[in-house]
Design a protein around this motif. Structure first.
Motif, PDB file in Angstrom:
ATOM      1  N   ILE A   1       9.262   4.342   5.053  1.00 40.81           N
ATOM      2  CA  ILE A   1       8.310   3.287   4.693  1.00 40.81           C
ATOM      3  C   ILE A   1       6.977   3.928   4.317  1.00 40.81           C
ATOM      4  O   ILE A   1       6.428   4.737   5.082  1.00 40.81           O
ATOM      5  N   LEU A   2       6.479   3.549   3.153  1.00 45.63           N
ATOM      6  CA  LEU A   2       5.165   4.022   2.707  1.00 45.63           C
ATOM      7  C   LEU A   2       4.230   2.823   2.648  1.00 45.63           C
ATOM      8  O   LEU A   2       4.572   1.797   2.035  1.00 45.63           O
ATOM      9  N   ALA A   3       3.076   2.957   3.308  1.00 51.59           N
ATOM     10  CA  ALA A   3       2.112   1.848   3.366  1.00 51.59           C
ATOM     11  C   ALA A   3       1.041   2.076   2.307  1.00 51.59           C
ATOM     12  O   ALA A   3       0.150   2.907   2.482  1.00 51.59           O
ATOM     13  N   MET A   4       1.169   1.345   1.210  1.00 51.34           N
ATOM     14  CA  MET A   4       0.149   1.480   0.161  1.00 51.34           C
ATOM     15  C   MET A   4      -1.056   0.597   0.502  1.00 51.34           C
ATOM     16  O   MET A   4      -0.969  -0.311   1.321  1.00 51.34           O
ATOM     17  N   LYS A   5      -2.163   0.884  -0.145  1.00 48.64           N
ATOM     18  CA  LYS A   5      -3.378   0.079  -0.048  1.00 48.64           C
ATOM     19  C   LYS A   5      -3.872  -0.124   1.391  1.00 48.64           C
ATOM     20  O   LYS A   5      -4.099  -1.269   1.829  1.00 48.64           O
ATOM     21  N   PRO A   6      -4.037   0.955   2.144  1.00 45.29           N
ATOM     22  CA  PRO A   6      -4.536   0.802   3.515  1.00 45.29           C
ATOM     23  C   PRO A   6      -5.919   0.160   3.562  1.00 45.29           C
ATOM     24  O   PRO A   6      -6.259  -0.500   4.551  1.00 45.29           O
ATOM     25  N   PHE A   7      -6.706   0.324   2.479  1.00 45.91           N
ATOM     26  CA  PHE A   7      -8.021  -0.321   2.416  1.00 45.91           C
ATOM     27  C   PHE A   7      -7.958  -1.625   1.615  1.00 45.91           C
ATOM     28  O   PHE A   7      -8.968  -2.083   1.098  1.00 45.91           O
ATOM     29  N   ALA A   8      -6.750  -2.190   1.495  1.00 41.19           N
ATOM     30  CA  ALA A   8      -6.549  -3.423   0.722  1.00 41.19           C
ATOM     31  C   ALA A   8      -7.065  -3.271  -0.702  1.00 41.19           C
ATOM     32  O   ALA A   8      -7.676  -4.189  -1.251  1.00 41.19           O
ATOM     33  N   GLY A   9      -6.809  -2.092  -1.280  1.00 40.76           N
ATOM     34  CA  GLY A   9      -7.236  -1.864  -2.659  1.00 40.76           C
ATOM     35  C   GLY A   9      -8.731  -1.683  -2.786  1.00 40.76           C
ATOM     36  O   GLY A   9      -9.274  -1.837  -3.882  1.00 40.76           O
ATOM     37  N   GLY A  10      -9.425  -1.379  -1.704  1.00 42.54           N
ATOM     38  CA  GLY A  10     -10.856  -1.101  -1.788  1.00 42.54           C
ATOM     39  C   GLY A  10     -11.745  -2.181  -1.192  1.00 42.54           C
ATOM     40  O   GLY A  10     -12.963  -2.035  -1.172  1.00 42.54           O
ATOM     41  N   VAL A  11     -11.162  -3.279  -0.699  1.00 42.28           N
ATOM     42  CA  VAL A  11     -12.031  -4.335  -0.165  1.00 42.28           C
ATOM     43  C   VAL A  11     -12.404  -4.111   1.305  1.00 42.28           C
ATOM     44  O   VAL A  11     -13.354  -4.717   1.789  1.00 42.28           O
ATOM     45  N   LEU A  12     -11.665  -3.264   2.012  1.00 42.34           N
ATOM     46  CA  LEU A  12     -12.038  -2.962   3.401  1.00 42.34           C
ATOM     47  C   LEU A  12     -12.921  -1.718   3.405  1.00 42.34           C
ATOM     48  O   LEU A  12     -12.632  -0.738   2.719  1.00 42.34           O
TER      49      LEU A  12
ATOM     50  N   GLY B   1      13.224   5.685  -4.596  1.00 41.12           N
ATOM     51  CA  GLY B   1      12.568   4.642  -3.804  1.00 41.12           C
ATOM     52  C   GLY B   1      12.141   3.494  -4.701  1.00 41.12           C
ATOM     53  O   GLY B   1      12.366   3.486  -5.917  1.00 41.12           O
ATOM     54  N   VAL B   2      11.517   2.512  -4.067  1.00 46.14           N
ATOM     55  CA  VAL B   2      11.069   1.347  -4.815  1.00 46.14           C
ATOM     56  C   VAL B   2       9.742   0.875  -4.234  1.00 46.14           C
ATOM     57  O   VAL B   2       9.478   1.069  -3.035  1.00 46.14           O
ATOM     58  N   THR B   3       8.913   0.277  -5.071  1.00 44.35           N
ATOM     59  CA  THR B   3       7.654  -0.291  -4.606  1.00 44.35           C
ATOM     60  C   THR B   3       7.569  -1.746  -5.073  1.00 44.35           C
ATOM     61  O   THR B   3       8.128  -2.099  -6.108  1.00 44.35           O
ATOM     62  N   SER B   4       6.888  -2.559  -4.295  1.00 40.27           N
ATOM     63  CA  SER B   4       6.733  -3.968  -4.667  1.00 40.27           C
ATOM     64  C   SER B   4       5.518  -4.541  -3.951  1.00 40.27           C
ATOM     65  O   SER B   4       5.111  -4.039  -2.907  1.00 40.27           O
ATOM     66  N   HIS B   5       4.961  -5.614  -4.521  1.00 40.12           N
ATOM     67  CA  HIS B   5       3.940  -6.392  -3.824  1.00 40.12           C
ATOM     68  C   HIS B   5       4.495  -7.746  -3.389  1.00 40.12           C
ATOM     69  O   HIS B   5       3.762  -8.551  -2.821  1.00 40.12           O
ATOM     70  N   SER B   6       5.744  -8.011  -3.714  1.00 40.73           N
ATOM     71  CA  SER B   6       6.344  -9.300  -3.351  1.00 40.73           C
ATOM     72  C   SER B   6       7.208  -9.100  -2.120  1.00 40.73           C
ATOM     73  O   SER B   6       8.187  -8.346  -2.154  1.00 40.73           O
ATOM     74  N   LEU B   7       6.878  -9.801  -1.049  1.00 43.14           N
ATOM     75  CA  LEU B   7       7.610  -9.602   0.206  1.00 43.14           C
ATOM     76  C   LEU B   7       9.087 -10.000   0.093  1.00 43.14           C
ATOM     77  O   LEU B   7       9.964  -9.207   0.462  1.00 43.14           O
ATOM     78  N   PRO B   8       9.409 -11.202  -0.445  1.00 40.09           N
ATOM     79  CA  PRO B   8      10.842 -11.535  -0.545  1.00 40.09           C
ATOM     80  C   PRO B   8      11.604 -10.535  -1.413  1.00 40.09           C
ATOM     81  O   PRO B   8      12.734 -10.173  -1.108  1.00 40.09           O
ATOM     82  N   MET B   9      10.966 -10.096  -2.506  1.00 36.71           N
ATOM     83  CA  MET B   9      11.665  -9.149  -3.372  1.00 36.71           C
ATOM     84  C   MET B   9      11.826  -7.801  -2.676  1.00 36.71           C
ATOM     85  O   MET B   9      12.892  -7.168  -2.758  1.00 36.71           O
ATOM     86  N   ALA B  10      10.805  -7.365  -1.954  1.00 41.60           N
ATOM     87  CA  ALA B  10      10.911  -6.079  -1.248  1.00 41.60           C
ATOM     88  C   ALA B  10      12.040  -6.133  -0.217  1.00 41.60           C
ATOM     89  O   ALA B  10      12.823  -5.182  -0.092  1.00 41.60           O
ATOM     90  N   ILE B  11      12.146  -7.255   0.491  1.00 42.20           N
ATOM     91  CA  ILE B  11      13.226  -7.382   1.489  1.00 42.20           C
ATOM     92  C   ILE B  11      14.583  -7.364   0.787  1.00 42.20           C
ATOM     93  O   ILE B  11      15.523  -6.689   1.223  1.00 42.20           O
TER      94      ILE B  11
ATOM     95  N   VAL C   1      10.858   2.436   0.780  1.00 47.63           N
ATOM     96  CA  VAL C   1      10.203   1.256   0.217  1.00 47.63           C
ATOM     97  C   VAL C   1       8.703   1.434   0.422  1.00 47.63           C
ATOM     98  O   VAL C   1       8.264   1.911   1.475  1.00 47.63           O
ATOM     99  N   GLN C   2       7.951   1.061  -0.596  1.00 51.88           N
ATOM    100  CA  GLN C   2       6.480   1.154  -0.520  1.00 51.88           C
ATOM    101  C   GLN C   2       5.917  -0.252  -0.703  1.00 51.88           C
ATOM    102  O   GLN C   2       6.281  -0.952  -1.661  1.00 51.88           O
ATOM    103  N   PHE C   3       5.030  -0.648   0.224  1.00 50.88           N
ATOM    104  CA  PHE C   3       4.538  -2.031   0.219  1.00 50.88           C
ATOM    105  C   PHE C   3       3.098  -2.022   0.725  1.00 50.88           C
ATOM    106  O   PHE C   3       2.732  -1.188   1.553  1.00 50.88           O
ATOM    107  N   PRO C   4       2.254  -2.965   0.276  1.00 50.12           N
ATOM    108  CA  PRO C   4       0.881  -3.019   0.809  1.00 50.12           C
ATOM    109  C   PRO C   4       0.891  -3.302   2.311  1.00 50.12           C
ATOM    110  O   PRO C   4       1.654  -4.166   2.773  1.00 50.12           O
ATOM    111  N   PHE C   5       0.054  -2.589   3.038  1.00 48.86           N
ATOM    112  CA  PHE C   5      -0.011  -2.826   4.489  1.00 48.86           C
ATOM    113  C   PHE C   5      -1.381  -2.418   4.994  1.00 48.86           C
ATOM    114  O   PHE C   5      -1.810  -1.273   4.860  1.00 48.86           O
ATOM    115  N   ASN C   6      -2.071  -3.381   5.560  1.00 51.26           N
ATOM    116  CA  ASN C   6      -3.405  -3.157   6.136  1.00 51.26           C
ATOM    117  C   ASN C   6      -3.700  -4.380   6.995  1.00 51.26           C
ATOM    118  O   ASN C   6      -2.888  -5.316   7.027  1.00 51.26           O
TER     119      ASN C   6
END
Ligand code: SF4
Ligand code: SF4
Length: 340
Positions: A187-198, A140-150, A161-166
């Motif tokens: 699809i794996l949704a990383m950072k459901p709490f936005a990395g701790g800010v929610l 699999g692959v992970t990214s924080h860049s939307l164009p690159m993830a696509i 694919v693993q990407f931030p989603f919240n």
């Protein structure tokens, strides 16, 4: 607990799964207790990374007597073949296993990362060889860049694919998720709490349960946290007008200071590790001040080179005042470093 197919991998994973960062701050015994509580509550998918310090070791310790009943995912941030192989062999040792269910290329955000990883002799070639040898089941692959993830999804080379989603970072739902689903990817949704800010777990999972194809991997730091979040999956989901209004209030409040780690602001002409340093407050919240100094010191030390030129801010699509935020974070870091 309900279970879902992770794309075409043949893996059936719990609808809420486990992210391996917060167990870094626990002792081995505490981490094992949390992991066992998650296992007992039906969580069967565990995601970690070479970069998460001793997280792999703790998962290996927790699951060595039940390896066949858990699905283990980990990652390498190395782009060269030799480095990726070193990480992979280390992960197998730390996880006390002879195979990894899902091995991911970690945070492929820049074109140069992908070119290096995909080059002959690069990380991807090594991981595919390990897959042929049975050490890795899926890639699999992970990214924080939307164009690159696509773009990575469209290569057809990855099973997941693993990407931030919240609810304050929800852009993935528009193109990335449908593109991945069309190709049968998990699809794996990383950072459901936005990395701790929610800070509102109920709201966080009300939002996420609307997208059951994206498996969230929240981090847990106590058995009580496991019980709380697994409990939020009991019964049907409902998102009311009050919930939507509250999500909007969070978006308005956090929008001007929340770094999405997309890396559009890079590179800094003075070598400042902007994304790592922009996340310093989140790291403090997740790891404690002392832990954050250890984890983020390599990023924060580069902020001393910032001339406040402002170039990075002109590239940020979220219009963050990067120089000002970096200065605030550096001042905080200095305070924390003085605690040692
Ligand atoms: S500062 Fe802005 S451009 Fe840089 S990573 Fe964060 S959100 Fe992206
Ligand atoms: S403001 Fe600082 S971090 Fe941003 S580009 Fe200029 S020197 Fe680099």
């Amino acid at each position: 607990m309900q279970y879902r197919m992770l794309g075409k991998t043949g893996l059936t994973v719990s609808e809420v799964s486990f992210g391996g960062i917060p167990i870094i701050r626990l002792s081995v015994g505490e981490a094992v207790s949390v992991l066992h509580r998650a296992f007992d509550r039906g969580i069967n998918f565990y995601d970690t990374a070479n970069a998460y310090r001793d997280s792999e070791h703790k998962m290996g310790r927790a699951f060595r007597d039940r390896r066949d009943r858990v699905i283990l995912a980990t990652k390498t941030g190395r782009r060269d073949g030799a480095g990726a192989l070193e990480h992979l062999e280390n992960s197998l040792r730390m996880l006390e296993t002879d195979y990894i269910d899902l091995y991911q290329l970690h945070q492929v955000a820049q074109e140069k990362d992908w070119e290096a990883a995909a080059a002959p002799g690069g990380a991807l070639e090594v991981v595919r060889k390990a897959q042929a040898e049975g050490k890795v089941r899926h890639i699999g692959v992970t990214s924080h860049s939307l164009p690159m993830a696509i773009k990575l999804v469209r290569t057809g080379l990855f099973a997941t694919v693993q990407f931030p989603f919240n609810f304050i970072e929800d852009a993935a739902k528009d193109e990335l998720f449908p593109t991945a689903l069309e190709r049968g990817m998990g699809i794996l949704a990383m950072k459901p709490f936005a990395g701790g800010v929610l800070d509102n777990a109920s709201l966080v999972f009300k939002f996420l349960r609307q997208y059951p194809d994206a498996i969230p991997i929240p981090g847990f730091d106590s058995p009580q946290a496991v019980d709380e979040i697994v409990g939020l999956y009991a019964g049907p989901n409902s998102v009311g007008a009050d919930d939507l209004a509250l999500m909007d209030r969070y978006r308005a409040e956090l929008g001007q200071r929340f770094c999405r780690r997309c890396e559009y602001c890079l590179p800094c002409p003075n070598g400042v590790a902007i994304t790592g340093a922009m996340g310093y407050r989140v790291t403090v919240a997740r790891l404690s001040p002392k832990g954050a100094v250890g984890f983020s010191g390599r990023f924060m030390d580069t902020v001393a080179n910032c001339t406040q030129c402002g170039l990075c801010a002109t590239r940020c699509p979220y219009e963050l005042d990067i120089p000002a935020i970096l200065k605030q974070h550096y001042d905080l870091y200095e305070t924390h470093r003085a605690l040692d």
